[in-house]
Design an enzyme around this catalytic site. Structure first.
Site, PDB file in Angstrom:
ATOM      1  N   ARG A 150       0.839  -1.204   0.000  1.00  0.00           N
ATOM      2  CA  ARG A 150       0.000   0.000   0.000  1.00  0.00           C
ATOM      3  C   ARG A 150       0.873   1.254   0.000  1.00  0.00           C
ATOM      4  O   ARG A 150       0.542   2.251  -0.646  1.00  0.00           O
ATOM      5  CB  ARG A 150      -0.926  -0.009   1.220  1.00  0.00           C
ATOM      6  CG  ARG A 150      -1.995  -1.097   1.160  1.00  0.00           C
ATOM      7  CD  ARG A 150      -2.628  -1.335   2.519  1.00  0.00           C
ATOM      8  NE  ARG A 150      -3.279  -0.145   3.056  1.00  0.00           N
ATOM      9  CZ  ARG A 150      -3.772  -0.062   4.293  1.00  0.00           C
ATOM     10  NH1 ARG A 150      -3.674  -1.102   5.123  1.00  0.00           N
ATOM     11  NH2 ARG A 150      -4.359   1.054   4.707  1.00  0.00           N
ATOM     12  N   CYS A 162      -0.576   5.763   9.631  1.00  0.00           N
ATOM     13  CA  CYS A 162      -1.023   4.468   9.095  1.00  0.00           C
ATOM     14  C   CYS A 162      -2.198   4.737   8.168  1.00  0.00           C
ATOM     15  O   CYS A 162      -2.244   5.782   7.514  1.00  0.00           O
ATOM     16  CB  CYS A 162      -1.385   3.500  10.220  1.00  0.00           C
ATOM     17  SG  CYS A 162      -2.742   4.052  11.266  1.00  0.00           S
TER      18      CYS A 162
END
Length: 318
Positions: free
Chosen positions: A198, A275
């Site tokens: 990601r 995150c």
């Protein structure tokens, strides 16, 4: 032993509490209230008033203590303040009726409102406050026997002042954008706890419509690298725990290099964790704290807040 004597129409069953006999019945706005009540007798409609007062030579400050801890929705009665218009400037005298009426009005107290007066000593200044209420004909008033200490010790809820937020450990959007425009010795080190794919932009985000990639000049450090897998010998299910300090240190060095790791440990480099939504950034924050890295901040919005703004620069690849 002191026994509360009530008119015949209001005489209720009594029981002993801390060597004082008090009413065990809760009172309503239609009653002449008992002089003493226990924490269990305070009804939801009662107006709680902190009437704490300390001797002039005491370091304690009643109003400050009230702001820090009190009965839920309690009001504060400054027994000296209401008497400030006394011709001799004497403290805690019976106030002018208009002053008393204004206090009641501000506190949402009508003539029939049930009122419970207490203090932080247990019993010290609250009887004086009760005398004032009764002197003005407010018979639906009582003293909370043993005060705030008894209320708290019987596991009743206590209201605290909102804690102050340490803004130095939170990063907002504008700060992250400004920091991402360059990377030098003054920059904050942003560690991204998402999965490496990601971060690179090769794997999709779990949130529909959100692009993958990363904030420019940030570093990839997937949170699971700080964790180890264990197996529950009863159920056979796996669970996670933090790795040892040395293992966490090695993972950090792999992610940012020896030089940056040393700068972080020496307090020469400010660190920010991020995150997907701010959740697993907490794993990195705690792991770094375990290493002794002080003052680690957290990007509260994290990638979701950053990437959902179309004007932002999104970096991909290493």
């Amino acid at each position: 032993m002191i026994k509360v004597m009530l008119p015949n129409r209001c005489r209720f069953a009594t029981r002993s509490f801390l060597n004082v006999t008090v009413s065990t019945r809760s009172f309503s706005s239609q009653d002449v209230a008992p002089l003493l009540v226990n924490p269990s007798n305070v009804t939801k409609d009662a107006v709680s008033i902190d009437a704490s007062w300390h001797m002039p030579n005491s370091p304690r400050k009643a109003r400050e203590e009230f702001l820090n801890k009190r009965l839920p929705q309690a009001r504060f009665l400054d027994l000296d303040e209401v008497a400030k218009d006394h011709q001799l400037r004497l403290k805690h005298m019976i106030p002018d009726p208009q002053v008393f009426a204004k206090f009641c009005e501000r506190s949402g107290i009508s003539r029939t409102s049930p009122v419970v007066l207490y203090d932080t000593h247990g019993v010290f200044s609250s009887p004086r406050a009760l005398f004032m209420f009764r002197a003005f004909g407010h018979t639906n008033s009582s003293v909370l026997n043993s005060g705030l200490p008894a209320w708290e010790s019987t596991l009743n809820p206590v209201q605290y002042s909102p804690p102050s937020l340490d803004g130095s450990v939170i990063r907002g959007y504008e700060q992250i954008v400004s920091n991402s425009s360059k990377f030098d010795s003054t920059s904050e080190l942003v560690l991204d706890a998402r999965a490496h794919g990601r971060f690179l932009g090769t794997d999709p985000e779990p949130r529909p419509g959100l692009p993958s990639g990363h904030v420019p000049n940030s570093f990839s450090l997937p949170f699971n690298l700080f964790l180890a897998q264990n197996t529950n010998i009863v159920s056979g299910e796996t669970y996670t725990r933090f790795k040892t300090r040395d293992e966490i240190l090695e993972e950090l060095k792999k992610a940012v290099g020896d030089g940056e790791t040393r700068a972080m440990l020496e307090g020469k480099r400010q660190v920010v964790t991020s995150c997907g939504s701010g959740m697993t950034a907490g794993v990195l924050w705690l792991g770094l704290d375990l290493l002794g890295v002080k003052g680690v901040a957290l990007y509260d919005e994290s990638w979701t807040g950053y990437a959902m703004r179309p004007q932002n620069k999104i970096a991909k690849g290493e």
